[in-house]
Design an enzyme around this catalytic site. Structure first.
Site, PDB file in Angstrom:
ATOM      1  N   LYS A 184      30.186  36.873  33.803  1.00 15.85           N
ATOM      2  CA  LYS A 184      29.479  37.476  34.943  1.00 15.85           C
ATOM      3  C   LYS A 184      28.395  36.521  35.436  1.00 15.85           C
ATOM      4  O   LYS A 184      27.986  35.596  34.732  1.00 15.85           O
ATOM      5  CB  LYS A 184      28.822  38.805  34.554  1.00 15.85           C
ATOM      6  N   SER A 194      37.289  40.686  38.207  1.00 14.23           N
ATOM      7  CA  SER A 194      35.881  40.954  38.523  1.00 14.23           C
ATOM      8  C   SER A 194      35.115  39.730  39.015  1.00 14.23           C
ATOM      9  O   SER A 194      34.071  39.861  39.622  1.00 14.23           O
ATOM     10  CB  SER A 194      35.167  41.537  37.302  1.00 14.23           C
TER      11      SER A 194
END
Length: 196
Positions: free
Chosen positions: A102, A58
């Site tokens: 993230k 990701s």
């Protein structure tokens, strides 16, 4: 008068030796230095030396699966996460989950929305510091989201292959669930250095 000569033979009387203060001083200095080094090492390892492995793709190309990173747990004790910081957190505070990494897109008090593949923060296009593909699936962010005082909206750099704030099982990240800042890559060798 005849003087007797003292015999230079064996003597079993012990001489009293004085305590050598310089040796005690040296030992004391060593002990203090060792204690200081241990305290510094423990502090550094706790605050900036927490090591973690990246799980999944990701965050590609910034970070790939298996990359080893160091997490700075101290920085967010002094300041709050900023836009474009890479934060490490536990989704919804789940202690049994692996760490998520993230990029912060919006901070408390801001609004965020994804329209036509573009991220908007406070109604303006988000200025990306990295090159990303247009977002194919806005999910929760299809409608404007207002972040509360302790919430952050995060996205993975691999925008179309990331489980992030767009999805209900992650949602907005609360500050209490943030572990720290991903700041240094230690493996593989070709990526060693500060993470941007």
């Amino acid at each position: 008068m005849i003087q007797k000569k003292k015999s230079k033979g064996l003597s079993f009387a012990q001489r009293k030796k004085g305590i050598d203060i310089s040796i005690i001083r040296k030992i004391s200095i060593w002990v203090v230095e060792i204690i200081i080094v241990i305290v510094i090492a423990a502090t550094l390892s706790y605050f900036v030396g927490l090591q973690s492995s990246v799980v999944g793709k990701s965050m590609a190309p910034t970070l790939d699966a298996g990359d080893e990173i160091l997490i700075n747990r101290f920085s967010y004790k002094l300041t709050d996460p900023k836009t474009n910081d890479l934060i490490v957190f536990l989704p919804n505070g789940n202690e049994k989950s692996h760490y998520y990494i993230k990029r912060v897109i919006a901070v408390p008090g801001e609004t965020v929305q994804i329209k036509d593949g573009q991220v908007y923060v406070n109604g303006k296009p988000f200025e990306e510091e990295i090159e990303v593909d247009p977002i194919e699936n806005a999910e929760l962010a299809a409608e404007e989201i207002l972040l509360e005082n302790d919430e952050y909206f995060v996205l993975g750099d691999n925008r179309n292959n990331s489980e992030d704030s767009r999805y209900a099982n992650i949602g907005n990240v609360k500050s209490e669930h943030i572990i720290g800042k991903a700041w240094f890559c230690i493996s593989p060798g070709n990526k060693i250095g500060k993470i941007k």
